[in-house]
Enzyme design. Structure first.
Site, PDB file in Angstrom:
ATOM      1  N   HIS A   1     -46.616  22.664  69.124  1.00 48.79           N
ATOM      2  CA  HIS A   1     -45.495  21.944  70.067  1.00 48.79           C
ATOM      3  C   HIS A   1     -45.998  21.278  71.338  1.00 48.79           C
ATOM      4  O   HIS A   1     -46.941  21.704  71.936  1.00 48.79           O
ATOM      5  CB  HIS A   1     -44.438  22.668  69.933  1.00 48.79           C
ATOM      6  CG  HIS A   1     -44.703  24.130  70.932  1.00 48.79           C
ATOM      7  ND1 HIS A   1     -44.439  24.031  72.423  1.00 48.79           N
ATOM      8  CD2 HIS A   1     -45.150  25.355  70.770  1.00 48.79           C
ATOM      9  CE1 HIS A   1     -44.505  25.245  72.898  1.00 48.79           C
ATOM     10  NE2 HIS A   1     -45.033  25.900  71.888  1.00 48.79           N
TER      11      HIS A   1
ATOM     12  N   ASP B   1     -43.754  20.077  73.269  1.00 48.06           N
ATOM     13  CA  ASP B   1     -42.891  20.190  74.452  1.00 48.06           C
ATOM     14  C   ASP B   1     -43.029  21.196  75.083  1.00 48.06           C
ATOM     15  O   ASP B   1     -43.843  22.350  74.982  1.00 48.06           O
ATOM     16  CB  ASP B   1     -41.334  20.328  73.860  1.00 48.06           C
ATOM     17  CG  ASP B   1     -41.013  21.529  72.959  1.00 48.06           C
ATOM     18  OD1 ASP B   1     -42.041  21.846  72.325  1.00 48.06           O
ATOM     19  OD2 ASP B   1     -39.988  22.386  72.875  1.00 48.06           O
TER      20      ASP B   1
ATOM     21  N   ASP C   1     -49.115  26.792  76.750  1.00 49.31           N
ATOM     22  CA  ASP C   1     -48.046  27.046  75.964  1.00 49.31           C
ATOM     23  C   ASP C   1     -47.346  25.612  75.768  1.00 49.31           C
ATOM     24  O   ASP C   1     -46.498  25.274  76.405  1.00 49.31           O
ATOM     25  CB  ASP C   1     -46.889  27.949  76.306  1.00 49.31           C
ATOM     26  CG  ASP C   1     -45.818  27.958  75.436  1.00 49.31           C
ATOM     27  OD1 ASP C   1     -45.973  27.594  74.326  1.00 49.31           O
ATOM     28  OD2 ASP C   1     -44.726  28.933  75.765  1.00 49.31           O
TER      29      ASP C   1
ATOM     30  N   GLU D   1     -39.736  23.113  70.118  1.00 49.29           N
ATOM     31  CA  GLU D   1     -39.856  24.553  70.059  1.00 49.29           C
ATOM     32  C   GLU D   1     -39.206  25.313  70.964  1.00 49.29           C
ATOM     33  O   GLU D   1     -38.664  26.486  70.962  1.00 49.29           O
ATOM     34  CB  GLU D   1     -41.308  24.875  69.978  1.00 49.29           C
ATOM     35  CG  GLU D   1     -41.763  26.444  69.360  1.00 49.29           C
ATOM     36  CD  GLU D   1     -41.740  27.432  70.322  1.00 49.29           C
ATOM     37  OE1 GLU D   1     -41.627  28.550  69.866  1.00 49.29           O
ATOM     38  OE2 GLU D   1     -41.821  27.161  71.522  1.00 49.29           O
ATOM     39  N   GLU D   2     -39.241  24.622  72.180  1.00 47.01           N
ATOM     40  CA  GLU D   2     -39.069  25.408  73.407  1.00 47.01           C
ATOM     41  C   GLU D   2     -37.646  25.582  73.451  1.00 47.01           C
ATOM     42  O   GLU D   2     -36.933  26.299  74.619  1.00 47.01           O
ATOM     43  CB  GLU D   2     -39.569  25.050  74.801  1.00 47.01           C
ATOM     44  CG  GLU D   2     -41.159  25.326  74.742  1.00 47.01           C
ATOM     45  CD  GLU D   2     -41.610  26.670  74.791  1.00 47.01           C
ATOM     46  OE1 GLU D   2     -40.901  27.528  74.756  1.00 47.01           O
ATOM     47  OE2 GLU D   2     -42.918  27.129  75.116  1.00 47.01           O
TER      48      GLU D   2
ATOM     49  N   ASP E   1     -50.592  29.400  69.322  1.00 45.74           N
ATOM     50  CA  ASP E   1     -49.537  29.174  70.182  1.00 45.74           C
ATOM     51  C   ASP E   1     -49.153  30.716  70.641  1.00 45.74           C
ATOM     52  O   ASP E   1     -48.120  31.167  70.842  1.00 45.74           O
ATOM     53  CB  ASP E   1     -48.177  28.579  69.452  1.00 45.74           C
ATOM     54  CG  ASP E   1     -47.309  28.403  70.545  1.00 45.74           C
ATOM     55  OD1 ASP E   1     -47.633  28.362  71.794  1.00 45.74           O
ATOM     56  OD2 ASP E   1     -46.118  28.265  69.998  1.00 45.74           O
TER      57      ASP E   1
ATOM     58  N   HIS F   1     -44.157  30.076  80.525  1.00 47.35           N
ATOM     59  CA  HIS F   1     -42.819  30.017  80.916  1.00 47.35           C
ATOM     60  C   HIS F   1     -42.478  30.259  82.559  1.00 47.35           C
ATOM     61  O   HIS F   1     -41.394  30.492  82.717  1.00 47.35           O
ATOM     62  CB  HIS F   1     -42.013  30.964  80.150  1.00 47.35           C
ATOM     63  CG  HIS F   1     -41.918  30.709  78.588  1.00 47.35           C
ATOM     64  ND1 HIS F   1     -40.714  30.860  77.863  1.00 47.35           N
ATOM     65  CD2 HIS F   1     -42.644  29.854  77.913  1.00 47.35           C
ATOM     66  CE1 HIS F   1     -41.055  30.579  76.597  1.00 47.35           C
ATOM     67  NE2 HIS F   1     -42.251  29.681  76.578  1.00 47.35           N
TER      68      HIS F   1
END
Ligand code: BES
Ligand code: MN
Ligand code: MN
Length: 459
Positions: free
Chosen positions: A85, A87, A118, A152-153, A179, A426
């Site tokens: 991903h 994003d 990530d 995805e996020e 991931d 994150h």
């Protein structure tokens, strides 16, 4: 593969430069303000495949676009579907970043930026390994289908729909996903299990406006008090979730699995020190790795109500809210958990309070085979690139699309994480080791070679 290794070596600086280019794009999928940046990141990724001459499409979805590309067909060879991903997560709290999240900066051998680990950095390893093969050999030894998504996020459904609607076109022998994380520094891992998730938001409403807490307090139900009570009612002092039926379908750990987890070297003192806590906590009767990898959990992710400014304000708030998640393990069914949760919250909601429960997203947990020919091929590729064989681990995080791949396409999913547990995914100051970026790329280049001798159903 001396020529490919040489190419990867000679182009390291350019690969890092290109990674930084992608990291400069603020592709935050959860925030509608960044729609254009998300689209720009999709075009950047598509451009990579176009340069390799791969047929490439940017597929519009109900949400953010999906990048779909294919390598030239190699008759008789297996097909791997590569997922990643482009994003990223939001960047708040911004003031805690040492350098700005979208100005990638190299410190101590790591690149710091939102999405470094990530998943932009990890995803790019597979693009660069394909580039090496195409440039050096003029072809790949297997067929690759790339699906790089932008939702995805934020829990988007665009990719799941695309996979369901295009299952024939996406038929493959295995799926490759980078991931997740290694077990530790210089300890690469193959991830054999991911947890699922139910993400909920609870809003409580009491009086029709904020009230003076002296004039009204004691006679009127307070939504903030009610929120604290209701959230606390969902777990007991032994760390057991108090939603009726919650544990009914939990797959118990076998003795062999417990032994395997126990054989992995987790330094609990270092783990505590690295996150700045004086003690670890969780469900009684389970070790830390068991709690993280094979037991379901409940965590409040955010809560708000009442006065949060400077000084004191005596107020009885009109509303209170919280976001919280359950991490699920294999066999637990998200929709069943949601119904049980709704019932439990309705029971503990005090008179005078109105509740509204919203479910943001859900997904089942998954276990993948540790001894399929594809997993063994991945283990050989990793050993050659990292100089040490991978350990078999699990992760506590969730990648809901993995369940869709394994069920809709009916194939093994190889979870080959090149990140580290302390990459700050994150969080502020997300990073990715450049050594791992390059080793991951080398492992990926070898993986295509190792997979070439695996069985195929789709020649
Ligand atoms: N890459 C992570 C998943 C992950 C986290 C794998 C930790 C291994 C270790 C992924 O981008 C992610 O953040 N997933 C979300 C899923 C959610 C948004 C549906 C998660 O786990 O919170
Ligand atoms: Mn991710
Ligand atoms: Mn993530």
């Amino acid at each position: 593969m001396p020529n490919i290794d040489q190419y990867l070596d000679e182009n390291k600086d350019r690969f890092e430069h290109e990674l930084c280019e992608l990291l400069q794009i603020a592709s935050i999928s959860a925030d509608p303000q960044y729609r254009d940046e998300v689209a720009q990141a999709a075009r950047w990724v598509a451009g990579q495949f176009e340069k390799l001459g791969f047929p490439t499409e940017i597929v519009p979805t109900g949400g953010h676009p999906l990048v779909h590309a294919r390598s030239p067909h190699v008759p008789g060879a297996p097909t791997a579907l590569v997922y990643g991903h482009y994003d990223v997560q939001p960047v708040v709290p911004l003031e805690l970043w040492t350098t700005p999240p979208f100005e990638p900066t190299v410190r101590d051998g790591c690149v710091y930026a939102r999405g470094a680990s990530d998943d932009k950095g990890q995803m790019l390893t597979h693009v660069k390994s394909a580039e090496a093969w195409m440039t050096v050999e003029g072809r790949l030894p297997i067929n690759l289908i790339f699906l790089i998504e932008g939702e995805e996020e934020c829990g988007g459904q665009g990719l799941a729909t695309f996979v369901q609607e295009n299952r024939e076109q996406l038929a493959c022998d295995c799926v490759v996903v980078s991931d997740s994380s290694q077990f530790g520094p210089d300890r690469p891992a193959i991830t054999c299990g991911l947890r699922g998730i139910v993400y909920a938001e609870l809003r409580l409403t009491g009086p029709n406006r904020d009230l003076h807490s002296g004039s009204f307090g004691g006679a009127v139900a307070n939504p903030a008090n009610a929120l604290a009570k209701m959230l606390a009612a969902l777990v007991d002092e032994h760390g057991r979730v108090q939603v009726p039926g919650f544990y009914d379908d939990v797959a118990p750990l076998t003795d062999k699995q417990r032994q395997q987890f126990a054989s992995l070297p987790l330094d609990e003192a270092a783990y505590k020190a690295s996150i700045g806590v004086s003690a670890l906590a969780g469900e009684e009767g389970f070790t830390t790795l068991e709690r993280l990898w094979a037991r379901p959990t409940y965590d409040v992710c955010g809560m708000w109500s009442g006065y949060q400014g400077e000084g004191a304000k005596t107020v009885l708030p009109s509303v209170a809210g919280a976001k919280f998640s359950f991490r699920l393990v294999p066999n637990q069914e998200p929709s069943k958990i949601v119904e049980e949760l709704r019932q439990k919250l309705t029971e503990v909601c005090p008179p005078g309070i109105q509740m509204e429960l919203t479910i943001h997203h859900g997904g089942r947990g998954v276990l993948v085979s540790e001894d399929s020919p594809y997993t063994l091929a991945a283990a050989r590729a990793i050993e050659q690139a990292f100089g040490t064989p991978p350990v078999y681990a699990r992760e506590g995080g969730s990648i809901p699309i993995v369940v869709v791949f394994s069920e809709v396409l009916g194939v093994d999913v190889l979870l080959l994480g090149w990140g580290q547990g302390d990459d700050n995914a994150h969080s502020p100051n997300e990073k990715f080791s450049l050594a791992d970026f390059h080793r991951g790329t080398r492992a990926s280049a070898r993986l295509w070679e190792e997979l070439a001798s695996c069985p195929t159903k789709h020649a």
